[in-house]
Design a protein around this motif. Structure first.
Motif, PDB file in Angstrom:
ATOM      1  N   GLU A 255       0.893  -1.155   0.059  1.00 13.54           N
ATOM      2  CA  GLU A 255       0.002  -0.053  -0.028  1.00 13.54           C
ATOM      3  C   GLU A 255       0.760   1.377  -0.114  1.00 13.54           C
ATOM      4  O   GLU A 255       1.698   1.322   0.368  1.00 13.54           O
ATOM      5  CB  GLU A 255      -1.128   0.102   1.212  1.00 13.54           C
ATOM      6  N   THR A 257       0.272   5.719   0.688  1.00 18.49           N
ATOM      7  CA  THR A 257      -0.705   6.522   1.189  1.00 18.49           C
ATOM      8  C   THR A 257      -0.246   8.032   0.517  1.00 18.49           C
ATOM      9  O   THR A 257       1.070   8.238   0.823  1.00 18.49           O
ATOM     10  CB  THR A 257      -0.808   6.320   2.602  1.00 18.49           C
ATOM     11  N   HIS A 259      -0.692  11.879   1.356  1.00 21.91           N
ATOM     12  CA  HIS A 259      -1.101  12.875   2.482  1.00 21.91           C
ATOM     13  C   HIS A 259      -1.431  14.102   1.548  1.00 21.91           C
ATOM     14  O   HIS A 259      -0.523  14.620   1.128  1.00 21.91           O
ATOM     15  CB  HIS A 259      -0.279  12.807   3.581  1.00 21.91           C
ATOM     16  N   SER A 282      -7.796   1.664  -1.386  1.00 26.02           N
ATOM     17  CA  SER A 282      -8.385   0.742  -0.395  1.00 26.02           C
ATOM     18  C   SER A 282      -9.000   1.720   0.676  1.00 26.02           C
ATOM     19  O   SER A 282      -9.613   1.051   1.636  1.00 26.02           O
ATOM     20  CB  SER A 282      -7.253  -0.146  -0.069  1.00 26.02           C
ATOM     21  N   THR A 288      -6.063  11.964   3.351  1.00 28.32           N
ATOM     22  CA  THR A 288      -5.315  11.080   2.924  1.00 28.32           C
ATOM     23  C   THR A 288      -6.083   9.778   1.848  1.00 28.32           C
ATOM     24  O   THR A 288      -7.308   9.762   2.188  1.00 28.32           O
ATOM     25  CB  THR A 288      -4.746  10.005   4.062  1.00 28.32           C
ATOM     26  N   THR A 290      -5.365   6.021   0.327  1.00 31.98           N
ATOM     27  CA  THR A 290      -4.425   4.962   0.195  1.00 31.98           C
ATOM     28  C   THR A 290      -5.100   3.850  -0.854  1.00 31.98           C
ATOM     29  O   THR A 290      -6.020   3.875  -1.175  1.00 31.98           O
ATOM     30  CB  THR A 290      -4.669   3.981   1.700  1.00 31.98           C
ATOM     31  N   ARG A 292      -3.611   0.380  -2.987  1.00 30.66           N
ATOM     32  CA  ARG A 292      -3.362  -0.906  -2.741  1.00 30.66           C
ATOM     33  C   ARG A 292      -2.962  -1.622  -4.241  1.00 30.66           C
ATOM     34  O   ARG A 292      -3.463  -1.469  -4.925  1.00 30.66           O
ATOM     35  CB  ARG A 292      -4.218  -2.024  -2.368  1.00 30.66           C
TER      36      ARG A 292
END
Length: 528
Positions: A255, A257, A259, A282, A288, A290, A292
């Protein structure tokens, strides 16, 4: 490299019609180079003007020229271009003496430029003028459809930045997209794009002259009028909880992420269509997003994710790249050729046998091991490393094909052994070293064993007529192992008197100099 060079018979430079001359435009005299006029006026209806150039040595025009136009408020706008297509100069360079230069342009106005001609370290400036320069405010579509002779002011969003030194990037509005080829900084200087702080997603207004290069519409060395920063920005990226400068996910997946700071109305993420089968969203929070990535069973892969927000009917964007390592298969050339076309990465090792002369980039070549030969098409690293025919290389890339002809594509290349071509006499004087490889040519003077099959590994002597060299093993190609090292001599019907070129390293055994682990590069039978 930013500069494009003049085509001598078609030099084009920017000019503008000036309807009269004054005492301010007297000839400028230097010691090494002189012109009869430093200001040249061309009629707005088109035509030609001659001046005389006198030089004490070889002279030539410089490649980059300065263009000055006027904006809507009458202020000067300075740009730099290389080959505007609307003006011609009769001669680009010459020798010592007197030369008549002719400047020609078709009908037009609002154009002027500053040319530089040099001789023996001195530079003479020649100003070309045709009419009153103006800047046209336009959409991208109007720039694309408009004439090359104009300077345009256009506003759009930065969609991609191709070069951060000169400032080459793409600007898009609701009507189309234009390529920006060079961006001047706040002082009008080149090669300082990063000082402007322009990022993908920013709304930027620029001014610059249009040119057409190989069918691509460009605004050249633009001046930045305004930057409206994007309302969405990726502040940082993290993988497995750790901040990273660039996303490089492992083969097993994982994953990433993003920001985000967003001042618009909501966030939308756009994953390119060709990445949707392995990358998906995901989780989402207020600041944020995220993503995958699934496990990768093919070769290296990458994509660019675009984050979008909207405000007052306008779209703002920000982007980040995601890369994921792929499986790499160590293969022979034969195994590579038998594989299916796809994204799997293959690593091959072998000898460069020829350069592919149909590739104008000069990055393509053939590689051969003991199982076969394949084309490696436009491999990165080939030119920069100075790799030559005969060298041993390692290549990494995908199995591709062109009209059913197999080739390695999207690959890279590194040098494993630089192979030096030497005579037999030179080889005999070289130091023993198993890591240094040589290419030696000679005629077979002796084959060990009366029957070719008895000489399984190809032990033989070669000669240049004066010197003789013992070859300890002659194999079909690079990396041959086990039984694949056997019977090359017999299988190819090589006999005493045939010429052979062999690659190998030098060693000495009981005072006998040997070329060891020999790889046959080529052979020619006697009488052929």
């Amino acid at each position: 490299m930013k500069l494009r060079y003049f085509i001598p018979s078609l030099l084009a430079v920017v000019a503008s019609v000036f309807t009269g001359c004054s005492e301010d435009y007297d000839p400028t005299y230097l010691d090494q180079i002189q012109v009869s006029q430093s200001y040249v006026a061309l009629n707005t209806n088109g035509g030609s003007t001659n001046i005389t150039l006198t030089a004490k040595g070889a002279w030539q025009f410089e490649k980059v020229i300065k263009v000055t136009t006027k904006d809507a408020e009458g202020k000067d706008v300075v740009s730099y271009v290389e080959t505007p297509a609307w003006l011609q100069v009769s001669q680009l360079s010459g020798n010592a003496g007197e030369t008549t230069l002719t400047f020609s342009a078709e009908a037009g106005e609002g154009r002027n430029c500053e040319l530089k001609v040099s001789c023996n370290g001195q530079t003479q400036i020649i100003n070309i003028i045709q009419g009153v320069a103006t800047v046209s405010t336009a959409t991208c579509a109007e720039v694309i459809a408009g004439p090359e002779s104009k300077t345009y002011r256009v506003t759009g969003v930065v969609t991609k930045i191709a070069n951060t030194t000169y400032g080459n990037w793409y600007l898009k509005d609701a009507t189309g997209e234009v390529y920006i080829y060079g961006t001047l900084d706040k002082k009008g200087a080149e090669k300082n794009f990063l000082s402007l702080g322009i990022e993908v997603g920013d709304e930027v207004t620029v001014e610059g002259p249009k040119q057409l290069y190989n069918g691509t519409v460009e605004l050249v060395n633009v001046t930045v009028v305004n930057i409206n920063k994007s309302l969405i920005k990726v502040d940082s990226l993290s993988v497995a909880g750790e901040k990273v400068a660039a996303v490089a996910l492992p083969l097993e997946g994982g994953e990433v992420t993003a920001h985000v700071t967003c001042k618009g109305d909501g966030i939308n993420a756009e994953i390119p269509q060709d990445a949707k089968d392995w990358l998906f969203i995901s989780a989402v929070t207020s600041n944020t997003i995220t993503f995958r990535a699934l496990p990768n069973t093919a070769g290296d892969r990458s994509t660019t994710v675009t984050l979008k927000t909207y405000k007052d009917g306008r779209e703002y964007t920000s982007q980040f790249a995601v890369a994921q390592a792929g499986a790499i298969i160590d293969a022979t050339v034969a195994e590579f050729l038998a594989a299916e076309v796809g994204d799997t990465q293959y690593r091959l090792e072998g000898v460069v046998t020829a350069v592919y002369d149909r590739d104008n980039q000069g990055k393509s070549f053939y590689i051969k091991d003991y199982t076969g030969e394949t084309l490696v098409y436009r491999a990165e690293g080939f030119l920069d490393s100075g790799i030559k025919v005969g060298d041993v290389v390692t290549v990494l890339g995908k199995r591709g094909a062109y009209k059913d002809s197999p080739q390695m594509v999207n690959g890279s290349c590194v040098l494993k052994h630089a192979v030096k071509a030497v005579t037999i006499a030179e080889f005999l004087t070289m130091p023993d070293d198993k890591n240094v490889y040589y290419m030696v040519t000679g005629k077979i003077s002796s084959l060990l064993g009366s029957n070719g099959k008895e000489n399984d590994y190809g032990n033989l002597y070669i000669t240049d007529g004066t010197n003789e060299l013992y070859v300890y093993g002659t194999y079909a190609g690079w990396n041959a192992q086990g039984d694949d090292r056997k019977f090359f001599i017999a299988d190819n019907g090589l006999k005493v008197g045939d010429e052979i070129t062999i690659i190998g390293y030098k060693d000495t055994y009981k005072e006998l100099v040997e070329l060891c682990q020999g790889v046959c590069f080529s052979f020619k039978k006697a009488g052929e």
